[in-house]
Design a protein around this motif. Structure first.
Motif, PDB file in Angstrom:
ATOM      1  N   LYS A  34      -0.171  -5.902   1.594  1.00 23.58           N
ATOM      2  CA  LYS A  34       0.638  -6.580   0.580  1.00 23.58           C
ATOM      3  C   LYS A  34       0.758  -5.732  -0.675  1.00 23.58           C
ATOM      4  O   LYS A  34       1.846  -5.633  -1.265  1.00 23.58           O
ATOM      5  CB  LYS A  34       0.015  -7.930   0.248  1.00 23.58           C
ATOM      6  N   THR A  35      -0.340  -5.093  -1.075  1.00 22.83           N
ATOM      7  CA  THR A  35      -0.314  -4.243  -2.265  1.00 22.83           C
ATOM      8  C   THR A  35       0.597  -3.041  -2.045  1.00 22.83           C
ATOM      9  O   THR A  35       1.367  -2.650  -2.930  1.00 22.83           O
ATOM     10  CB  THR A  35      -1.728  -3.776  -2.624  1.00 22.83           C
ATOM     11  N   LYS A  36       0.523  -2.447  -0.853  1.00 26.79           N
ATOM     12  CA  LYS A  36       1.401  -1.314  -0.542  1.00 26.79           C
ATOM     13  C   LYS A  36       2.873  -1.731  -0.575  1.00 26.79           C
ATOM     14  O   LYS A  36       3.732  -0.997  -1.062  1.00 26.79           O
ATOM     15  CB  LYS A  36       1.058  -0.753   0.830  1.00 26.79           C
ATOM     16  N   TYR A  37       3.132  -2.932  -0.055  1.00 28.26           N
ATOM     17  CA  TYR A  37       4.512  -3.424  -0.052  1.00 28.26           C
ATOM     18  C   TYR A  37       5.029  -3.619  -1.480  1.00 28.26           C
ATOM     19  O   TYR A  37       6.148  -3.200  -1.814  1.00 28.26           O
ATOM     20  CB  TYR A  37       4.587  -4.741   0.719  1.00 28.26           C
ATOM     21  N   LEU A  38       4.225  -4.261  -2.338  1.00 27.52           N
ATOM     22  CA  LEU A  38       4.630  -4.494  -3.730  1.00 27.52           C
ATOM     23  C   LEU A  38       4.797  -3.175  -4.473  1.00 27.52           C
ATOM     24  O   LEU A  38       5.740  -3.005  -5.268  1.00 27.52           O
ATOM     25  CB  LEU A  38       3.590  -5.373  -4.428  1.00 27.52           C
ATOM     26  N   GLY A  73       5.565  -0.265  -3.139  1.00 24.98           N
ATOM     27  CA  GLY A  73       6.779   0.379  -2.641  1.00 24.98           C
ATOM     28  C   GLY A  73       8.036  -0.248  -3.212  1.00 24.98           C
ATOM     29  O   GLY A  73       8.978   0.462  -3.591  1.00 24.98           O
ATOM     30  N   GLN A  74       8.084  -1.587  -3.274  1.00 24.03           N
ATOM     31  CA  GLN A  74       9.243  -2.271  -3.827  1.00 24.03           C
ATOM     32  C   GLN A  74       9.417  -1.965  -5.313  1.00 24.03           C
ATOM     33  O   GLN A  74      10.538  -1.765  -5.794  1.00 24.03           O
ATOM     34  CB  GLN A  74       9.101  -3.784  -3.620  1.00 24.03           C
ATOM     35  N   THR A  75       8.316  -1.923  -6.037  1.00 28.34           N
ATOM     36  CA  THR A  75       8.382  -1.607  -7.472  1.00 28.34           C
ATOM     37  C   THR A  75       8.904  -0.199  -7.701  1.00 28.34           C
ATOM     38  O   THR A  75       9.774   0.033  -8.545  1.00 28.34           O
ATOM     39  CB  THR A  75       6.992  -1.759  -8.112  1.00 28.34           C
ATOM     40  N   THR A  76       8.384   0.749  -6.920  1.00 23.17           N
ATOM     41  CA  THR A  76       8.848   2.139  -7.040  1.00 23.17           C
ATOM     42  C   THR A  76      10.324   2.248  -6.705  1.00 23.17           C
ATOM     43  O   THR A  76      11.086   2.934  -7.389  1.00 23.17           O
ATOM     44  CB  THR A  76       8.026   3.044  -6.112  1.00 23.17           C
ATOM     45  N   PHE A  77      10.739   1.552  -5.645  1.00 26.47           N
ATOM     46  CA  PHE A  77      12.145   1.587  -5.226  1.00 26.47           C
ATOM     47  C   PHE A  77      13.058   1.065  -6.328  1.00 26.47           C
ATOM     48  O   PHE A  77      14.074   1.691  -6.652  1.00 26.47           O
ATOM     49  CB  PHE A  77      12.314   0.755  -3.956  1.00 26.47           C
ATOM     50  N   HIS A  78      12.701  -0.064  -6.922  1.00 30.01           N
ATOM     51  CA  HIS A  78      13.552  -0.660  -7.949  1.00 30.01           C
ATOM     52  C   HIS A  78      13.576   0.192  -9.215  1.00 30.01           C
ATOM     53  O   HIS A  78      14.620   0.296  -9.878  1.00 30.01           O
ATOM     54  CB  HIS A  78      13.075  -2.083  -8.275  1.00 30.01           C
TER      55      HIS A  78
END
Length: 282
Positions: A5-9, A11-16
């Motif tokens: 879950k932390t990796k997903y968040l 990754g999404q933060t970096t992407f945005h």
């Protein structure tokens, strides 16, 4: 170790963050132009801030008046006249030609379709001089005819786009319409044309953009200031012999973006739909 879950968040933060930064870089020239439209000439070259010191409309008023003989009302009227008629002609002719290539069997259809397709690779500069010579001999210079009439022959890109859409439509619809007594023209207008709405709207938007932003065509065929489009009028602000009124240029440049921006905001979903479904078989 980071959990899933932390990796997903992360990754999404970096992407945005990356997307926001790229979006800002793409929009920065427009933001810079809009900001400079409210600044004085001294402030434009003396400050790099996007926030102007004041929000005075003086630049817009001065720019719209132009030289007090011809105002930007004339230039905008000319641009709308050229753009609307050219767009109507290009889309109407392209849809008819596309219907012929996609539905009407005739000898050499594949050959002529390939020839049409190859014309998309020819840059405008290749045909610019022959066109000017022809239009000069028939007395069309200093009129909108050289800019508008050729559009009624269709544009290869629009023809290609619409052909792909028509080919997705089952032939059974044509056969059913023939049984009901429809001729080819009725089949096109009542059956096929409504079904290729995304391609038609996409072509309309692209044609509007291209004609509104066109600079070389009007520059080549129009010599009278009263016939100038907005793109030509913006160039007239620049005067190498004296000082250039940059603040007025940015003000009128900002106004010139409004029509294309409004068109994009209203019809953006059709652009995506029209391009995303091109070439797919239903």
């Amino acid at each position: 170790m980071l959990n899933r879950k932390t990796k997903y968040l992360l990754g999404q933060t970096t992407f945005h963050i990356v997307v926001i930064l790229l979006g800002f870089l793409m929009l920065y020239p427009i933001l810079w132009m809009v900001s400079n439209s409210f600044k004085t000439n001294a402030e434009i070259f003396g400050s790099s801030s996007l926030i102007p010191k004041s929000l005075s409309l003086e630049n817009y008023i001065r720019g719209w008046k132009f030289n007090n003989t011809i105002t930007f009302t004339t230039f905008f009227k000319n641009s709308f006249y050229y753009t609307i008629l050219s767009t109507f002609g290009a889309v109407l002719a392209s849809s008819l030609v596309a219907y012929g290539f996609a539905r009407v069997p005739f000898r050499g259809r594949s050959f002529w379709y390939a020839c049409m397709f190859l014309t998309m690779m020819i840059p405008y500069q290749v045909v610019m001089v022959p066109q000017f010579i022809i239009f000069h001999k028939i007395g069309w210079i200093n009129s909108f005819k050289p800019l508008i009439v050729p559009q009624f022959a269709g544009l290869p890109f629009f023809i290609f786009l619409m052909v792909q859409f028509i080919r997705q439509i089952p032939y059974e619809l044509d056969d059913s319409a023939k049984i009901d007594g429809c001729n080819r023209f009725m089949i096109f207008t009542k059956i096929l044309f409504p079904l290729i709405k995304p391609a038609v709207i996409t072509s309309t938007i692209f044609s509007f953009y291209w004609r509104w932003d066109d600079f070389l065509g009007p520059l080549l065929f129009l010599n009278k200031p009263k016939l100038f489009t907005v793109s030509l009028a913006l160039r007239m602000f620049s005067d190498p012999q004296t000082s250039t009124d940059w603040s007025a240029i940015f003000a009128m440049g900002t106004l010139s973006l409004l029509p294309v921006l409004i068109i994009f905001l209203i019809f953006q979903k059709y652009i995506v739909q029209g391009l995303a479904t091109t070439g797919l078989k239903g």
